[in-house]
Design a protein around this motif. Structure first.
Motif, PDB file in Angstrom:
ATOM      1  N   ASP A 124       0.813  -1.220   0.000  1.00  0.00           N
ATOM      2  CA  ASP A 124       0.000   0.000   0.000  1.00  0.00           C
ATOM      3  C   ASP A 124       0.843   1.265   0.000  1.00  0.00           C
ATOM      4  O   ASP A 124       0.474   2.261  -0.627  1.00  0.00           O
ATOM      5  CB  ASP A 124      -0.935  -0.006   1.209  1.00  0.00           C
ATOM      6  CG  ASP A 124      -1.995   1.093   1.135  1.00  0.00           C
ATOM      7  OD1 ASP A 124      -2.509   1.350   0.024  1.00  0.00           O
ATOM      8  OD2 ASP A 124      -2.312   1.685   2.182  1.00  0.00           O
ATOM      9  N   PHE A 125       1.975   1.251   0.696  1.00  0.00           N
ATOM     10  CA  PHE A 125       2.869   2.400   0.627  1.00  0.00           C
ATOM     11  C   PHE A 125       3.416   2.493  -0.792  1.00  0.00           C
ATOM     12  O   PHE A 125       3.668   1.477  -1.443  1.00  0.00           O
ATOM     13  CB  PHE A 125       4.006   2.264   1.641  1.00  0.00           C
ATOM     14  CG  PHE A 125       3.606   2.652   3.042  1.00  0.00           C
ATOM     15  CD1 PHE A 125       3.725   3.967   3.480  1.00  0.00           C
ATOM     16  CD2 PHE A 125       3.103   1.704   3.920  1.00  0.00           C
ATOM     17  CE1 PHE A 125       3.342   4.329   4.756  1.00  0.00           C
ATOM     18  CE2 PHE A 125       2.719   2.056   5.205  1.00  0.00           C
ATOM     19  CZ  PHE A 125       2.841   3.374   5.624  1.00  0.00           C
ATOM     20  N   LEU A 126       3.591   3.702  -1.269  1.00  0.00           N
ATOM     21  CA  LEU A 126       3.926   3.907  -2.672  1.00  0.00           C
ATOM     22  C   LEU A 126       5.278   3.283  -3.021  1.00  0.00           C
ATOM     23  O   LEU A 126       6.175   3.225  -2.181  1.00  0.00           O
ATOM     24  CB  LEU A 126       3.944   5.417  -2.971  1.00  0.00           C
ATOM     25  CG  LEU A 126       2.593   6.108  -2.767  1.00  0.00           C
ATOM     26  CD1 LEU A 126       2.719   7.608  -3.006  1.00  0.00           C
ATOM     27  CD2 LEU A 126       1.529   5.516  -3.691  1.00  0.00           C
ATOM     28  N   PRO A 127       5.426   2.805  -4.262  1.00  0.00           N
ATOM     29  CA  PRO A 127       6.643   2.086  -4.659  1.00  0.00           C
ATOM     30  C   PRO A 127       7.905   2.901  -4.391  1.00  0.00           C
ATOM     31  O   PRO A 127       7.977   4.094  -4.701  1.00  0.00           O
ATOM     32  CB  PRO A 127       6.435   1.873  -6.160  1.00  0.00           C
ATOM     33  CG  PRO A 127       4.957   1.869  -6.340  1.00  0.00           C
ATOM     34  CD  PRO A 127       4.426   2.869  -5.346  1.00  0.00           C
ATOM     35  N   GLY A 128       8.896   2.235  -3.803  1.00  0.00           N
ATOM     36  CA  GLY A 128      10.180   2.867  -3.545  1.00  0.00           C
ATOM     37  C   GLY A 128      10.243   3.688  -2.282  1.00  0.00           C
ATOM     38  O   GLY A 128      11.296   4.253  -1.966  1.00  0.00           O
ATOM     39  N   SER A 129       9.140   3.768  -1.536  1.00  0.00           N
ATOM     40  CA  SER A 129       9.127   4.666  -0.387  1.00  0.00           C
ATOM     41  C   SER A 129       9.606   4.010   0.906  1.00  0.00           C
ATOM     42  O   SER A 129      10.134   4.682   1.783  1.00  0.00           O
ATOM     43  CB  SER A 129       7.713   5.228  -0.171  1.00  0.00           C
ATOM     44  OG  SER A 129       6.792   4.203   0.169  1.00  0.00           O
ATOM     45  N   LEU A 130       9.414   2.701   1.046  1.00  0.00           N
ATOM     46  CA  LEU A 130       9.776   2.023   2.286  1.00  0.00           C
ATOM     47  C   LEU A 130      11.276   1.786   2.372  1.00  0.00           C
ATOM     48  O   LEU A 130      11.943   1.532   1.365  1.00  0.00           O
ATOM     49  CB  LEU A 130       9.052   0.680   2.392  1.00  0.00           C
ATOM     50  CG  LEU A 130       7.528   0.717   2.503  1.00  0.00           C
ATOM     51  CD1 LEU A 130       6.969  -0.693   2.432  1.00  0.00           C
ATOM     52  CD2 LEU A 130       7.090   1.403   3.785  1.00  0.00           C
ATOM     53  N   GLY A 131      11.799   1.868   3.576  1.00  0.00           N
ATOM     54  CA  GLY A 131      13.192   1.540   3.824  1.00  0.00           C
ATOM     55  C   GLY A 131      13.284   0.520   4.935  1.00  0.00           C
ATOM     56  O   GLY A 131      12.321   0.298   5.677  1.00  0.00           O
TER      57      GLY A 131
END
Length: 368
Positions: A124-131
């Motif tokens: 659900d979090f936008l692509p590439g945003s999670l770390g």
């Protein structure tokens, strides 16, 4: 630490309901670090106040220390005295802090809320945003803003190239005192396609080219450090152009009534979000807060107060009107189609690899 994380992850959903009752007589004070100004105000209204209402035993103390968060976290960890509970940080600094082990790794699907339709956070979090250690809140951008009164009505600026055109667009320029954005814009104004900027900037020739372009306006630059300074310099008439965070500029224009216009050309797009200091003093309360503050509704709620796009796909359709102004917020988002026509997506890996070298060169260039 790993066993603690597993325990917290497994119990997070239940703790959302149980924390207040279980610890109603056990006062907790959370120090949450952010950027200050309109941005912190949006967090207070969207996250802090409703969560404290649910958890009356908790008091949140706001610290505007995010500009120097990495250095401060390093110092606290080295001293063995971690006093911050939760920190708003940029992804590149979060990546460094994660590699150094001074912030916690995050199991996003275990520790955070799913979307209303059950979509897990990792999808659900936008692509590439999670770390690995990073939970995004917003998509924001650094934009160029100008005073219309500084130029003739029939010759208003409209592009990043105009920032570097002192002949047709005279006046002082307020730029942030760091290489990020300034080097990207210098190459963009010099004809480099946004998709190729980091390839060019990763070469010595590309760096020289960017600094040579900045040299063309150096005598016209006033440098700013804190986010509040950029709109203030515009409002006071000290500069014709100012770079700044789009949310700050929105607040100055729409809320404070500053006469200025945003140029969306070349906006430098970036994520911003939360990290949890390792060995922080109130871990259970922090994880409960994060579960609440990063769910679909809360991220959409923040967009009622500031023009930053929510980091979850499920939040976007819930973005409505500004809570005080009553204006539709969607057109003011960096990701609005009419604004997102020539974005420069900040490359955090590039700044992790080259940041120290470029910051040192930029600091020397400012002093020359």
């Amino acid at each position: 630490m790993k066993s603690t994380l597993k325990m917290i992850g497994a119990g997070t959903a239940a703790s959302v309901l149980a924390l207040s009752a279980a610890h109603a007589d056990d006062p907790v004070s959370l120090t949450i670090v952010s950027w200050g100004g309109a941005y912190t105000a949006s967090q207070v209204r969207a996250y802090h106040e409703p969560w404290m209402e649910m958890n009356p035993h908790v008091t949140i103390i706001n610290d505007d220390g995010s500009a120097n968060a990495l250095a401060s976290l390093r110092a606290q960890a080295q001293a063995g005295n971690v006093t911050w509970d939760l920190v708003d940080m940029l992804p590149s600094d979060a990546q460094l802090a994660c590699e150094e082990g001074i912030i916690m790794p995050i199991d996003h699907d275990e520790m955070l809320a799913a979307a209303p339709d059950g979509t897990p956070p990792s999808e659900d979090f936008l692509p590439g945003s999670l770390g690995e250690c990073f939970i995004p809140q917003i998509l924001y951008s650094t934009v160029l803003t100008y005073r219309p009164g500084a130029f003739p009505d029939d010759a208003q600026p409209s592009s990043i190239a105009d920032l570097f055109d002192v002949e047709n667009f005279p006046g002082r320029r307020a730029l942030q005192d760091r290489p990020g954005t300034n080097l990207e814009w210098a190459l963009y104004a010099d004809g480099v396609d946004p998709d190729d900027i980091y390839d060019v900037l990763s070469t010595p020739e590309g760096v020289d080219r960017a600094f040579a372009k900045l040299d063309t306006i150096k005598d016209h630059i006033i440098f700013w450090t804190e986010g509040a300074q950029a709109p203030q310099l515009l409002a006071d008439g000290e500069v014709a152009f100012a770079t700044g965070y789009n949310g700050r500029m929105f607040d100055a224009i729409e809320v404070e009534g500053m006469e200025a216009e945003i140029i969306w050309d070349g906006q430098v797009v970036e994520w911003d979000g939360w990290v949890v200091p390792a060995d922080g003093p109130n871990l259970e309360a922090v994880m409960d807060y994060l579960y609440f503050a990063t769910d679909t509704q809360r991220l959409a709620d923040q967009a009622q107060f500031i023009s930053y796009g929510p980091a979850r796909a499920s939040s976007s359709e819930l973005v409505g009107q500004h809570a005080d102004l009553g204006i539709d917020m969607a057109p003011h988002m960096p990701s609005a189609p009419e604004n997102y026509f020539a974005p420069i997506v900040l490359d955090n890996d590039f700044w992790v690899d080259y940041g120290d070298e470029l910051r040192e060169r930029f600091a020397n260039w400012m002093l020359q």
